[in-house]
Design a protein around this motif. Structure first.
Motif, PDB file in Angstrom:
ATOM      1  N   ASN A  11       0.811  -1.218   0.000  1.00 17.29           N
ATOM      2  CA  ASN A  11       0.000   0.000   0.000  1.00 17.29           C
ATOM      3  C   ASN A  11       0.848   1.274   0.000  1.00 17.29           C
ATOM      4  N   ASP A  13       1.130   3.369  -2.422  1.00 18.42           N
ATOM      5  CA  ASP A  13       0.447   4.415  -3.188  1.00 18.42           C
ATOM      6  C   ASP A  13       1.156   4.888  -4.449  1.00 18.42           C
ATOM      7  N   GLU A  16      -1.077   3.783  -8.236  1.00 22.76           N
ATOM      8  CA  GLU A  16      -2.363   4.387  -8.615  1.00 22.76           C
ATOM      9  C   GLU A  16      -2.217   5.608  -9.526  1.00 22.76           C
ATOM     10  N   SER A  25      -7.147   1.159  -7.956  1.00 26.57           N
ATOM     11  CA  SER A  25      -7.793   1.845  -6.837  1.00 26.57           C
ATOM     12  C   SER A  25      -7.495   1.098  -5.542  1.00 26.57           C
ATOM     13  N   GLN A  26      -7.731   1.766  -4.436  1.00 24.86           N
ATOM     14  CA  GLN A  26      -7.527   1.152  -3.125  1.00 24.86           C
ATOM     15  C   GLN A  26      -8.660   0.168  -2.867  1.00 24.86           C
ATOM     16  N   TYR A  31      -4.219  -2.473  -2.919  1.00 27.35           N
ATOM     17  CA  TYR A  31      -4.664  -1.876  -4.172  1.00 27.35           C
ATOM     18  C   TYR A  31      -5.153  -2.973  -5.112  1.00 27.35           C
TER      19      TYR A  31
END
Length: 83
Positions: A11, A13, A16, A25-26, A31
């Protein structure tokens, strides 16, 4: 093939914002990649951008969504409205 994110995802980030199709998307835990939007960056880039930036190499080809280069190109054209 579309890509999937394995449970090794941390995660972080970084994937994305790299997706030109908005396919990442989360999810509940990690993800996720929406197969209907994933073109493996065909039409946008030479390589899959999410794979390029992933620090833990947890993004792999999804064996449940096998697609040829031509199918990925057609999906790209459908998503972007280009032909």
């Amino acid at each position: 093939m579309a890509l999937i994110i394995t449970d090794e995802c941390i995660n972080c980030d970084v994937c994305e914002p790299e997706c030109p199709n908005g396919a990442i998307s989360q999810g509940d835990e990690i993800y996720v990649i929406e197969a209907s939007l994933c073109t493996e960056c065909v039409g946008h880039y030479e390589t899959s951008q999410c794979v390029e930036v992933c620090p833990v190499d947890c993004i792999i080809k999804d064996p449940d969504h096998e697609e040829t280069e031509e199918e990925l190109r057609a999906k790209y054209e459908h998503i972007t409205g280009e032909s």
